[in-house]
Design an enzyme around this catalytic site. Sequence first.
Site, PDB file in Angstrom:
ATOM      1  N   ASP A 173       8.669  -3.034   8.650  1.00 19.13           N
ATOM      2  CA  ASP A 173       7.248  -2.686   8.683  1.00 19.13           C
ATOM      3  C   ASP A 173       6.709  -2.976   7.292  1.00 19.13           C
ATOM      4  O   ASP A 173       6.885  -2.179   6.371  1.00 19.13           O
ATOM      5  CB  ASP A 173       7.074  -1.215   9.059  1.00 19.13           C
ATOM      6  CG  ASP A 173       5.628  -0.737   8.944  1.00 19.13           C
ATOM      7  OD1 ASP A 173       4.731  -1.589   8.785  1.00 19.13           O
ATOM      8  OD2 ASP A 173       5.406   0.489   9.007  1.00 19.13           O
ATOM      9  N   LYS A 215      -1.313  -6.624   1.199  1.00 21.12           N
ATOM     10  CA  LYS A 215      -1.403  -6.959   2.624  1.00 21.12           C
ATOM     11  C   LYS A 215      -2.835  -7.275   3.032  1.00 21.12           C
ATOM     12  O   LYS A 215      -3.067  -8.110   3.917  1.00 21.12           O
ATOM     13  CB  LYS A 215      -0.856  -5.787   3.446  1.00 21.12           C
ATOM     14  CG  LYS A 215      -0.815  -6.025   4.948  1.00 21.12           C
ATOM     15  CD  LYS A 215      -0.141  -4.838   5.616  1.00 21.12           C
ATOM     16  CE  LYS A 215      -0.110  -4.952   7.122  1.00 21.12           C
ATOM     17  NZ  LYS A 215       0.612  -3.828   7.745  1.00 21.12           N
ATOM     18  N   GLU A 226       2.137  -4.232  15.226  1.00 18.55           N
ATOM     19  CA  GLU A 226       2.581  -2.885  14.848  1.00 18.55           C
ATOM     20  C   GLU A 226       2.442  -1.873  15.989  1.00 18.55           C
ATOM     21  O   GLU A 226       3.386  -1.102  16.232  1.00 18.55           O
ATOM     22  CB  GLU A 226       1.824  -2.437  13.597  1.00 18.55           C
ATOM     23  CG  GLU A 226       2.259  -3.208  12.347  1.00 18.55           C
ATOM     24  CD  GLU A 226       1.271  -3.120  11.207  1.00 18.55           C
ATOM     25  OE1 GLU A 226       0.270  -2.384  11.341  1.00 18.55           O
ATOM     26  OE2 GLU A 226       1.488  -3.790  10.177  1.00 18.55           O
ATOM     27  N   ASP A 229      -3.237   3.526  15.536  1.00 19.98           N
ATOM     28  CA  ASP A 229      -2.485   3.209  14.315  1.00 19.98           C
ATOM     29  C   ASP A 229      -3.436   3.061  13.132  1.00 19.98           C
ATOM     30  O   ASP A 229      -4.096   2.032  12.963  1.00 19.98           O
ATOM     31  CB  ASP A 229      -1.704   1.906  14.540  1.00 19.98           C
ATOM     32  CG  ASP A 229      -0.827   1.524  13.353  1.00 19.98           C
ATOM     33  OD1 ASP A 229      -0.869   2.223  12.322  1.00 19.98           O
ATOM     34  OD2 ASP A 229      -0.090   0.523  13.456  1.00 19.98           O
TER      35      ASP A 229
END
Length: 596
Positions: free
Chosen positions: A8, A70, A147, A169
């Site tokens: 992850d 990211k 994810e 999420d």
Amino acid sequence: MSRVIGIDLGTTNSCVSVVEGGKPVIIPNENGGRTTPSVVSFTKEGERLVGDAAVRQAVVNSARTVRSVKRRMGTDWRFTVDGRAFTPQEISAMILSKLRSDAESFLGGPVTDAVITVPAYFNDIQRQATKDAGRIAGLNVLRIINEPTSAALAYGLDNGAAQKVMVYDLGGGTFDVSVIEIGGGVIEVLATNGDNHLGGDDFDEVITEELCSLIKSQHRFDPRRDPAALQRVRDAAEQAKKELSASQAAYISLPYLTTVRGEPVNFEHTLTRARFNELTRHLVERTAGPVRAALADAGLSPIELSRVILVGGSTRIPAVQDEVRKLTGKEPSRSINPDECVAQGAAAQGSNLSGGGLVLSNGALRRPSGGSGLLLLDVTPLSLSIETVGGVATRLVERNTTLPVHYSKVFSTAAPYQSNVEINVLQGERPMARDNKSIGKFRLNGIRRAPAGVPQIEVTFDIDANGILKVTARDLDTRQEQSITISGAERMSEAEIDAAIRDARRYAAQDGVRRSLLEANAEANRTLADARKVLERAKKKLPKEEKRTLKSGISDLEKLLASEKPDRMGESDVTRIKEAADRLRAMSDRCAPYAE
């Protein structure tokens, strides 16, 4: 055989997992932590620090520290330090290399294969950039998976009964919501939606702005103009946010933040949960649109959901949980760890890919006796279009189409006697091309000259299980496939990727030398301390020749250590330090009896 790890790669923290004994387990980092900060720092001595080590020195080295890279994936952003510009892929590769190293230490052997997760709403360029980062880190990326899908897989390991669930999420930098159906060994994504620029970082920034404004009004000092002070404020804001998930107030103390006219600036403040909720209400409310859109695309009402699963550290915020209750009418499930479940699901998928198929059985993965293995059916998060006459985005693949996708469409020329045509491929939901994201422009050359509308050009889109798009084209008149030039300015070229891989390998070698140097340096300093102690205690008893030899050995080692330049030293330098330390240790041992 190399084990497959699940990673992850998070905005704020990253996590790595592997299947052991049929169940995914979290791999701790070198400090024992179950997650690793996604932070990279470059020291002035040329050392690269990743994770906890980078965080520890961020306040005093903020200008050379990178966070939340990211959010930059798939862009032309660069981080420049000491004259070297690093791409987001290269920075991410440093984080992935750290996770890989921790996994190799844990497993006691080399690791090359990995499944890496990305936000469901990442486009083709961002997914490819993540895959490139894995390559630079020396990983063979078997699959890029979304994810929320990975989290649903982790949830499904212990909850295999037929059901429809929503995965909500909210991580450090991105927000995804997916509606997923589980049952019969199949995990199928029905719909997905989200926001690639909404997460815990935004909550931290709101608190940081509030604190900076208070400090400025109280002390006439603006921390936003002082990188070191601003980093301390940001760290305090993040800590306060975490405390407010469990308490009604957070006490913030920032002593000696700076000096103003020779006087220290000490800041103290109590931030209440009520004020925090007020400041961040607009962020929480931004999650409502994607939730409603995902349910509508799945053709479901909230009452048809069996469970709402919370994923990502930011879902610990009480106001976020209240928003989920309001939107779905359900109590959010806390049956899985929001920080670890994505990596665990990725590890399960990695085991599935490497083992020829695994099925769910009483909360564990097992190899099937003869049937098919666990099947993941993901979707493309955004629609794919082609720019046509008038700047219109002509839809080809609808969002939430199940992967993989193979789609062909025939186009023709808009002007008479064209010998080539440019096809602009777009991702997005807007009707006009200019309002969507261009992910590639394809030029087909060598078209037979003919009136407008006569040439028949077939363009084929293939979206693989990673969600990555590939395009081919051919002229139906000649039946020959034509070459296509892909212009992707925000992707790294193969040459750039190869150069980055070489640089990463070179740095890995340098890092090994640097570790050896630090160890040799520490041992040499211990030897120096012991030798000085012997000289001090035995100087009156030592024969002159022995005393002179011992002093000379101490001096030689001191000069050698003083002259070292870590960024320019190699294995031969480490050897010289060790040999000098060994010689001094032998002298010290010989003189030790005189010190008794």
